[in-house]
Design an enzyme around this catalytic site. Structure first.
Site, PDB file in Angstrom:
ATOM      1  N   ASN A  33       0.852  -1.259  -0.022  1.00 59.60           N
ATOM      2  CA  ASN A  33       0.063   0.048  -0.007  1.00 59.60           C
ATOM      3  C   ASN A  33       0.781   1.373   0.032  1.00 59.60           C
ATOM      4  O   ASN A  33       0.516   2.094   0.614  1.00 59.60           O
ATOM      5  CB  ASN A  33      -1.221  -0.141   1.188  1.00 59.60           C
ATOM      6  CG  ASN A  33      -1.981   0.954   1.339  1.00 59.60           C
ATOM      7  OD1 ASN A  33      -2.437   1.537   0.124  1.00 59.60           O
ATOM      8  ND2 ASN A  33      -2.129   1.705   2.372  1.00 59.60           N
ATOM      9  N   TYR A  97       1.090   8.417 -13.332  1.00 64.71           N
ATOM     10  CA  TYR A  97       0.494   7.773 -12.056  1.00 64.71           C
ATOM     11  C   TYR A  97      -0.379   6.642 -12.778  1.00 64.71           C
ATOM     12  O   TYR A  97      -0.509   5.438 -12.434  1.00 64.71           O
ATOM     13  CB  TYR A  97      -0.227   8.783 -11.279  1.00 64.71           C
ATOM     14  CG  TYR A  97      -0.772   7.991 -10.046  1.00 64.71           C
ATOM     15  CD1 TYR A  97      -0.123   7.797  -8.904  1.00 64.71           C
ATOM     16  CD2 TYR A  97      -2.320   7.715 -10.270  1.00 64.71           C
ATOM     17  CE1 TYR A  97      -0.628   7.222  -7.639  1.00 64.71           C
ATOM     18  CE2 TYR A  97      -2.760   7.292  -8.890  1.00 64.71           C
ATOM     19  CZ  TYR A  97      -2.042   6.812  -7.974  1.00 64.71           C
ATOM     20  OH  TYR A  97      -2.714   6.441  -6.890  1.00 64.71           O
ATOM     21  N   SER A  98      -1.275   6.957 -13.916  1.00 60.80           N
ATOM     22  CA  SER A  98      -1.775   6.064 -14.162  1.00 60.80           C
ATOM     23  C   SER A  98      -1.401   4.885 -14.986  1.00 60.80           C
ATOM     24  O   SER A  98      -1.795   3.599 -14.737  1.00 60.80           O
ATOM     25  CB  SER A  98      -3.001   6.974 -15.296  1.00 60.80           C
ATOM     26  OG  SER A  98      -4.124   5.820 -15.652  1.00 60.80           O
ATOM     27  N   ALA A  99      -0.251   5.248 -15.623  1.00 57.81           N
ATOM     28  CA  ALA A  99       0.761   4.264 -16.233  1.00 57.81           C
ATOM     29  C   ALA A  99       1.044   3.156 -15.131  1.00 57.81           C
ATOM     30  O   ALA A  99       1.068   1.834 -15.490  1.00 57.81           O
ATOM     31  CB  ALA A  99       1.715   4.649 -17.145  1.00 57.81           C
ATOM     32  N   LEU A 131     -10.004   8.742  -4.512  1.00 57.40           N
ATOM     33  CA  LEU A 131      -9.496   9.611  -3.725  1.00 57.40           C
ATOM     34  C   LEU A 131      -9.930   9.621  -2.142  1.00 57.40           C
ATOM     35  O   LEU A 131     -11.023   9.394  -1.773  1.00 57.40           O
ATOM     36  CB  LEU A 131      -9.950  10.992  -4.215  1.00 57.40           C
ATOM     37  CG  LEU A 131      -9.379  12.283  -3.422  1.00 57.40           C
ATOM     38  CD1 LEU A 131      -7.720  12.110  -3.493  1.00 57.40           C
ATOM     39  CD2 LEU A 131      -9.995  13.478  -3.880  1.00 57.40           C
TER      40      LEU A 131
END
Length: 207
Positions: A33, A97-99, A131
């Site tokens: 995490n 970040y998405s990648a 979020l």
């Protein structure tokens, strides 16, 4: 029962020094995490920012998993991977970040299939979260998104419940499961809904 929870940049340090300083024997749960974040906006698309996010948000997960997997195999344990909605549904101004989060989905989805065909009884729980109401998360997207942050403790409880029941996936809030399905079935309406959550002017101003 032995649980190892890795959060924050300490997990990145741990990944490099595990071999010499930690014996994972008897491990039942590994919860990944930790994350590195970048502010929303076009500045975050640089190669340097992308390399950093891939190192923290993807490669360290892979390294820690490879080190823990023999012990988890012996104990028939569980691997809990905390990811993001941006690893299932891409949105604007979050490319690196998405990648990294999409890479998590691909790696652990493939690993789950490999363990299954090899009859290895290690559960992999992918947690798709949105979020949360952390100060650091709110600061990174301030003025960019209209989405409401979810309570952190409730998200944590969803992760714990998913790991304990060896669920293959956890979505919190639950509506994210519908959004992920919508992306596959009706991509154009899905993109419209995502756009409504963005303040495009504010994100462009960060460039």
């Amino acid at each position: 029962m032995r649980v190892l929870l890795l959060t924050g940049l300490g997990a990145l340090f741990f990944a490099y020094y595990w071999d010499d300083n930690f014996n994972p024997g008897g491990l039942d749960y590994l919860v990944l995490n930790h994350l590195g974040a970048a502010p929303a906006g076009t500045r975050a698309r640089s190669a340097q920012a992308t390399r950093w996010l891939l190192q923290v948000n993807f490669l360290s997960y892979v390294q820690l998993t490879s080190l823990a997997l023999p012990s988890l195999t012996d104990s028939k344990g569980s691997l809990v991977v905390v990811s993001s909605l941006l690893g299932r549904v891409p949105t604007s101004f979050s490319s690196p970040y998405s990648a990294a989060k999409f890479a998590l989905d691909g790696f652990f989805g493939s690993l789950r299939r490999e363990l299954d065909v090899q009859d290895v009884n290690v559960a992999i729980t992918m947690c798709v979260l949105g979020l949360r109401d952390r100060a650091s998360a709110a600061e990174g997207v301030r003025g960019v998104t209209r989405a409401k942050a979810a309570p952190g403790p409730k998200a944590a409880l969803a992760v714990i419940r998913g790991g304990a029941t060896r669920a293959s996936g956890v979505f919190y809030p639950w509506r994210f499961h519908l959004l992920c399905l919508l992306r596959g079935w009706l991509p154009r309406p899905g993109a419209w809904f995502i756009r409504q959550e963005l303040n495009v002017t504010a994100a462009a101003a960060a460039a």
